[in-house]
Design a protein around this motif. Structure first.
Motif, short mmCIF file in Angstrom:
data_model
loop_
_atom_site.label_atom_id
_atom_site.label_comp_id
_atom_site.label_asym_id
_atom_site.label_seq_id
_atom_site.Cartn_x
_atom_site.Cartn_y
_atom_site.Cartn_z
N MET A 1 0.82 -1.17 0.00
CA MET A 1 0.00 0.00 0.00
C MET A 1 0.87 1.25 0.00
SD MET A 1 -3.34 0.23 0.25
CE MET A 1 -4.47 1.55 0.32
N GLY A 2 2.18 1.09 -0.22
CA GLY A 2 3.10 2.21 -0.21
C GLY A 2 3.00 3.10 -1.43
N SER A 3 2.67 2.53 -2.59
CA SER A 3 2.58 3.34 -3.81
C SER A 3 1.13 3.43 -4.28
CB SER A 3 3.46 2.72 -4.90
OG SER A 3 2.93 1.46 -5.27
N MET A 4 0.86 4.46 -5.05
CA MET A 4 -0.49 4.67 -5.56
C MET A 4 -0.66 3.89 -6.86
SD MET A 4 -1.98 7.15 -3.59
CE MET A 4 -3.01 8.21 -4.54
N SER A 5 -1.70 3.11 -6.97
CA SER A 5 -1.97 2.37 -8.19
C SER A 5 -2.81 3.25 -9.12
CB SER A 5 -2.70 1.06 -7.87
OG SER A 5 -4.01 1.34 -7.42
N ILE A 6 -3.09 2.74 -10.30
CA ILE A 6 -3.89 3.47 -11.28
C ILE A 6 -5.30 3.73 -10.75
CG2 ILE A 6 -4.64 1.41 -12.51
CD1 ILE A 6 -3.77 4.71 -14.17
N TRP A 7 -5.83 2.81 -9.96
CA TRP A 7 -7.19 2.99 -9.42
C TRP A 7 -7.25 4.13 -8.42
CZ3 TRP A 7 -10.50 1.02 -12.47
CH2 TRP A 7 -10.19 -0.13 -13.18
N HIS A 8 -6.21 4.29 -7.65
CA HIS A 8 -6.15 5.41 -6.71
C HIS A 8 -6.16 6.74 -7.47
CE1 HIS A 8 -4.37 2.29 -3.97
NE2 HIS A 8 -5.29 2.84 -3.17
N TRP A 9 -5.38 6.82 -8.55
CA TRP A 9 -5.31 8.06 -9.34
C TRP A 9 -6.64 8.34 -10.03
CZ3 TRP A 9 -2.00 11.38 -8.00
CH2 TRP A 9 -0.74 11.03 -7.57
N LEU A 10 -7.31 7.31 -10.50
CA LEU A 10 -8.63 7.51 -11.14
C LEU A 10 -9.65 8.04 -10.13
CD1 LEU A 10 -8.89 4.43 -13.52
CD2 LEU A 10 -8.60 6.84 -14.13
N ILE A 11 -9.63 7.51 -8.91
CA ILE A 11 -10.55 7.99 -7.87
C ILE A 11 -10.24 9.45 -7.54
CG2 ILE A 11 -11.21 7.71 -5.46
CD1 ILE A 11 -10.84 4.66 -5.90
N VAL A 12 -8.96 9.80 -7.43
CA VAL A 12 -8.59 11.19 -7.16
C VAL A 12 -9.05 12.09 -8.30
CG1 VAL A 12 -6.60 12.74 -6.94
CG2 VAL A 12 -6.66 10.59 -5.67
N LEU A 13 -8.90 11.66 -9.53
CA LEU A 13 -9.34 12.43 -10.69
C LEU A 13 -10.85 12.67 -10.66
CD1 LEU A 13 -8.64 13.77 -13.41
CD2 LEU A 13 -9.01 11.52 -14.47
N VAL A 14 -11.62 11.64 -10.35
CA VAL A 14 -13.08 11.78 -10.27
C VAL A 14 -13.47 12.76 -9.17
CG1 VAL A 14 -15.20 10.53 -9.70
CG2 VAL A 14 -13.57 9.53 -11.30
N ILE A 15 -12.82 12.68 -8.04
CA ILE A 15 -13.13 13.60 -6.92
C ILE A 15 -12.79 15.04 -7.31
CG2 ILE A 15 -12.48 14.24 -4.57
CD1 ILE A 15 -12.19 11.22 -4.01
N VAL A 16 -11.65 15.25 -7.98
CA VAL A 16 -11.25 16.59 -8.41
C VAL A 16 -12.27 17.13 -9.42
CG1 VAL A 16 -9.50 17.87 -9.72
CG2 VAL A 16 -8.81 16.33 -7.89
N MET A 17 -12.73 16.28 -10.34
CA MET A 17 -13.71 16.73 -11.34
C MET A 17 -15.04 17.07 -10.67
SD MET A 17 -12.86 14.31 -14.61
CE MET A 17 -14.34 14.80 -15.46
N LEU A 18 -15.42 16.34 -9.65
CA LEU A 18 -16.66 16.64 -8.94
C LEU A 18 -16.56 17.95 -8.16
CD1 LEU A 18 -17.70 13.11 -7.63
CD2 LEU A 18 -18.83 14.46 -9.41
N VAL A 19 -15.41 18.19 -7.56
CA VAL A 19 -15.23 19.40 -6.75
C VAL A 19 -15.13 20.64 -7.64
CG1 VAL A 19 -13.66 20.59 -5.18
CG2 VAL A 19 -14.22 18.19 -4.80
N PHE A 20 -14.29 20.60 -8.66
CA PHE A 20 -14.04 21.79 -9.47
C PHE A 20 -14.94 21.90 -10.69
CE2 PHE A 20 -9.90 21.26 -7.32
CZ PHE A 20 -9.84 22.50 -6.71
#
Length: 88
Positions: A1-20
Motif C-alpha cells: 500500500m506504499g505506492s499509488m496504483s492506477i485505481w487510486h489516481w482515477l478515484i482522485v481524478l473523479v473527486i477533483v472533477m466533482l469538486v471543481f
C-alpha cells in the motif's frame, strides 16, 4: 500500500472533477498552456537577442564597416559615397 496504483489516481481524478467541475478544469488547463507558451516565447526571444559567438558588439565596441568587394574597413561617409557612385 506504499505506492499509488492506477485505481487510486482515477478515484482522485473523479473527486477533483466533482469538486471543481470540468469547465473550471478546462479554464485552468488553457491558462496553464498559455503561460507555458509565453514562457517559451520569452526564452526564445532572450536567446535570439544575445550573440552566440561573443562578437565585439557584446563587449560595447562597435563593429567595423567593411567595403564588400575589397574587405577593407570603411567609415560611414565612404560607404555612402560608394553607394551614391554605383546608383548614379
Amino acid at each position: 500500500m506504499g505506492s499509488m496504483s492506477i485505481w487510486h489516481w482515477l478515484i482522485v481524478l473523479v473527486i477533483v472533477m466533482l469538486v471543481f467541475g470540468t469547465k473550471k478544469l478546462k479554464n485552468i488547463g488553457g491558462d496553464l498552456g498559455a503561460a507555458v507558451k509565453s514562457f517559451k516565447e520569452g526564452v526564445r526571444e532572450a536567446t535570439d537577442e544575445t550573440p552566440a559567438n561573443g562578437s565585439s558588439t557584446a563587449q560595447g565596441t562597435p563593429p567595423s564597416v567593411t567595403n564588400g568587394a575589397s574587405g577593407t574597413a570603411a567609415n560611414d561617409a565612404n560607404t555612402i559615397d560608394v553607394e551614391a557612385r554605383t546608383k548614379g
